[in-house]
Structures are given as C-alpha cells and as structure tokens.
Design an enzyme around this catalytic site. Sequence first.
Site, short mmCIF file in Angstrom:
data_model
loop_
_atom_site.label_atom_id
_atom_site.label_comp_id
_atom_site.label_asym_id
_atom_site.label_seq_id
_atom_site.Cartn_x
_atom_site.Cartn_y
_atom_site.Cartn_z
N CYS A 1 54.15 13.25 -19.61
CA CYS A 1 54.31 14.46 -18.81
C CYS A 1 55.27 14.17 -17.66
CB CYS A 1 52.97 14.94 -18.29
SG CYS A 1 51.80 15.22 -19.64
N SER B 1 43.71 19.25 -20.26
CA SER B 1 44.91 19.66 -19.52
C SER B 1 45.76 20.63 -20.32
CB SER B 1 45.76 18.43 -19.18
OG SER B 1 45.05 17.59 -18.31
N CYS C 1 36.70 16.74 -3.12
CA CYS C 1 36.94 15.79 -2.04
C CYS C 1 38.14 16.25 -1.21
CB CYS C 1 37.22 14.40 -2.62
SG CYS C 1 37.32 13.13 -1.36
N CYS D 1 40.00 5.82 -4.13
CA CYS D 1 40.47 7.18 -4.45
C CYS D 1 41.54 7.06 -5.53
CB CYS D 1 41.05 7.82 -3.18
SG CYS D 1 41.98 9.33 -3.48
N ASP D 2 41.53 8.04 -6.41
CA ASP D 2 42.49 8.11 -7.50
C ASP D 2 43.94 8.10 -6.99
OD1 ASP D 2 42.84 8.29 -10.18
OD2 ASP D 2 42.79 10.47 -10.26
S1 SF4 Z 1 42.86 11.04 -0.14
FE1 SF4 Z 1 41.33 10.79 -1.76
S2 SF4 Z 1 39.42 10.31 -0.72
FE2 SF4 Z 1 40.82 11.17 0.80
S3 SF4 Z 1 40.34 13.38 0.87
FE3 SF4 Z 1 42.00 13.07 -0.60
S4 SF4 Z 1 41.00 12.88 -2.59
FE4 SF4 Z 1 39.44 12.51 -1.02
#
Ligand code: SF4
Length: 360
Positions: A19, A120, A250, A271-272
């Site tokens: 992608c 997706s 989040c 975090c991703d």
């Molecule tokens: S950076 Fe990651 S942990 Fe922080 S608010 Fe955004 S999604 Fe959540």
Amino acid sequence: MKKSSYLIKPASSLCNMNCQYCFYSDVSHLRKIYSKGIMSKDTVNILIEKALQDADEITFAFQGGEPTVAGLDYFQYFVEKVKQYQKKHIIHYVIQTNGYCLDDEWISFFKEHDFLVGISLDGNQMIHDKMRKKGNHPTFDIISDHIKKIQDHHIQYNILTVITSQMIQHVNDIYEYYKKEGFQYIQFIPCLPELDYSTDGYSLTPQLFYEFYHQLFSLWYEDLKKGQYISISFFEDLLMIFQGQYPRTCGMLGQCHIQLIIEGDGSIYPCDFYALDEYCLGNIHHQTIEELRQSIQGKNFLQQQKRYSKLCHQCQFKNICHGQCKRMNIVYFDDSYCGYQAFLQETYQLFYQIGQGKIG
Ligand code: SF4
Ligand code: SF4
C-alpha cells in the site's frame, strides 16, 4: 477482574501487499532491523504464559505488517496454547488484516475462535485500487469478495479505512457504498505523513481533516435522524466524551498509554506509532509484564513533550482535547488552524444532544 491487551505483530513488518502510505513500513525503516521476523513458538509460549499470569481477561490483537503472513499454523498454534494454559481467563481475539489471503480455511478458523476481524478497505473501487495494491495489481475485487465471505459466515467484523487526501472529493460516494454493502462498524484512520515529514502526497492536512469529517458527519447525522445508526469510531468516541465517559481510542483525551506492542522477536514497544529502537521497553523473554509496563523507557515515553497549536491555549475544547494524540495531531492542527477545533465547533452541541437521546 484485571484486564489487559496485547497488540501482537506475528510477522513483524512483513506484508503481502504494498500500500502506498503504510505507516508501519515507515516506522520499521527507521529501526536498525526492519523486520523482526515471524514470531517463534518459544516467543508465543512465553507471551501467553506471562499474559495469563498477569490478568484475568485478555485481548490478543494481531496486527502487522500483515499478520496473516505468519501463516494459519501460527494462529492455530497460538489458540491451542492459550487453551492449554488458560484457567478461568476470558480471552478475546482480534485481527487487523488487509484481507488478501482470507480463504475458506482462514474464514472457518476465525469463525471457530470467535475472532473480531478488522479488514482494510479504502472506500470504493476507484480509491481503493489506487492505494492498496499487490505489486501493480489492484486488490478491490479480491478484498470485497473476502468481506462477503466474512458477512456470510456471520463473523464479527469492522471496516478499517485510511483517510487519504485523495478521498476528500468522494466522501459521499464512499459513505453510500459502505451503506449499500451493509457495513455497520467503520473505523476511519487519518493518513499521516512519514515520521520525519509534516506532509506528503497522501496524508491529510488540518483543512482536509476538517473537510472529511464535516462531510461525513452531515451524511451520518441525516441517517441518524431517520433511525439508521452506523457506528463510526471517531463519532462514537466523541459521543462518549460528551457523555462524560472514557473514549476507546488512545489519545482522544490527549494522553499516551503504554500499549504493549509485541514484535516478532518478543521485543516490546509502548505504541504502534513508536515501535522504534529508542522506545523499546524490553523483551517478553527477559522481563515480566509489570516490569515492562513500569520501565524507565515507558515512563520517558509517557512524559515526552508533544507539539501543541498556538490556538490550544485559548481553545474552548482544551479540557477534553489536551492537544490530542502526539503522533496523530500532525494532521489535526498547525499554528494557525485546527481542523479538530473547527469540526467540534460545528458539532459539539449535536454530539451532546445525541448523547442525551435528543436527535433531530
Ligand atoms: S502516540 Fe500512541 S500512546 Fe500516545 S496517544 Fe497516540 S496512540 Fe496513544
Ligand atoms: S481542538 Fe485543536 S486548538 Fe483546541 S485544544 Fe484541541 S488541538 Fe488545540
């Protein structure tokens, strides 16, 4: 009852499609090692053992790259191990997939183990085929076919759609198409520029962010007034906020949380968006879950400064926004304009009323 969730990358950043805007490919290219490989049985065993020791109700969410690249064997092994080790635990399974390889075996597996499947799809055929290709080949027909199978088997699913700048002229067509296909749960995800940049050919600007949600809200609200409710995750989060509840996504309240992203080799990130070497919390092979949650790297991540707009200081929404997610907010605002503020200004009273059950 203690709950926890894990976002597992069984095939690291590997994928069977290419992608145009993949954010995890961008993140992985900034690490010393692009792909941490397919997760081994040893890593699966230790992850499950530690996760079951840590909590009573656990969500195992698989994501990538493309998680199905790890193969159906990997997933069969995983659920069998959970069955073997679990006592009175409540277990939930979620997968986010590009949907490319979902043949009958995968579909039966998801059905049997009650997976929630996030698949997706980028709007209608014209947009999707521009963005989501395998080699040079379009994928819309294949993915649509696989979504139909998921629907036919009554598997829980939601549609994950990346909002690119190319979509802004087609919001109405996309929304109508999704309704026609009977999609009830939709998560729109703003396309972000690469980590080192502030814009690119696909990502949103704050103006486009506003424009997309402005159009989508009108369509959604008209349907709501007619009694047709479609779940759009961003709107659901706002409804929750205006009812005084915690949103699910989040960052909607401007705070980071440690999310426990498990890479193929067992290394863990908060975090991703930040699965980068400098944010690594440790490795599931060497630390307990609690040690990983409490790590110095995790604390540093949570305390890291983030950017705000010059508009935030005087903004009427600052107490529910707090500058939003520190990674996503690049498409929400700049110093002279906030698309989120503009959207809330025209909708917040309606969200409040909808939350009170007053529609129309
Ligand atoms: S950076 Fe990651 S942990 Fe922080 S608010 Fe955004 S999604 Fe959540
Ligand atoms: S809505 Fe925009 S201007 Fe207002 S606090 Fe949030 S980010 Fe800042």
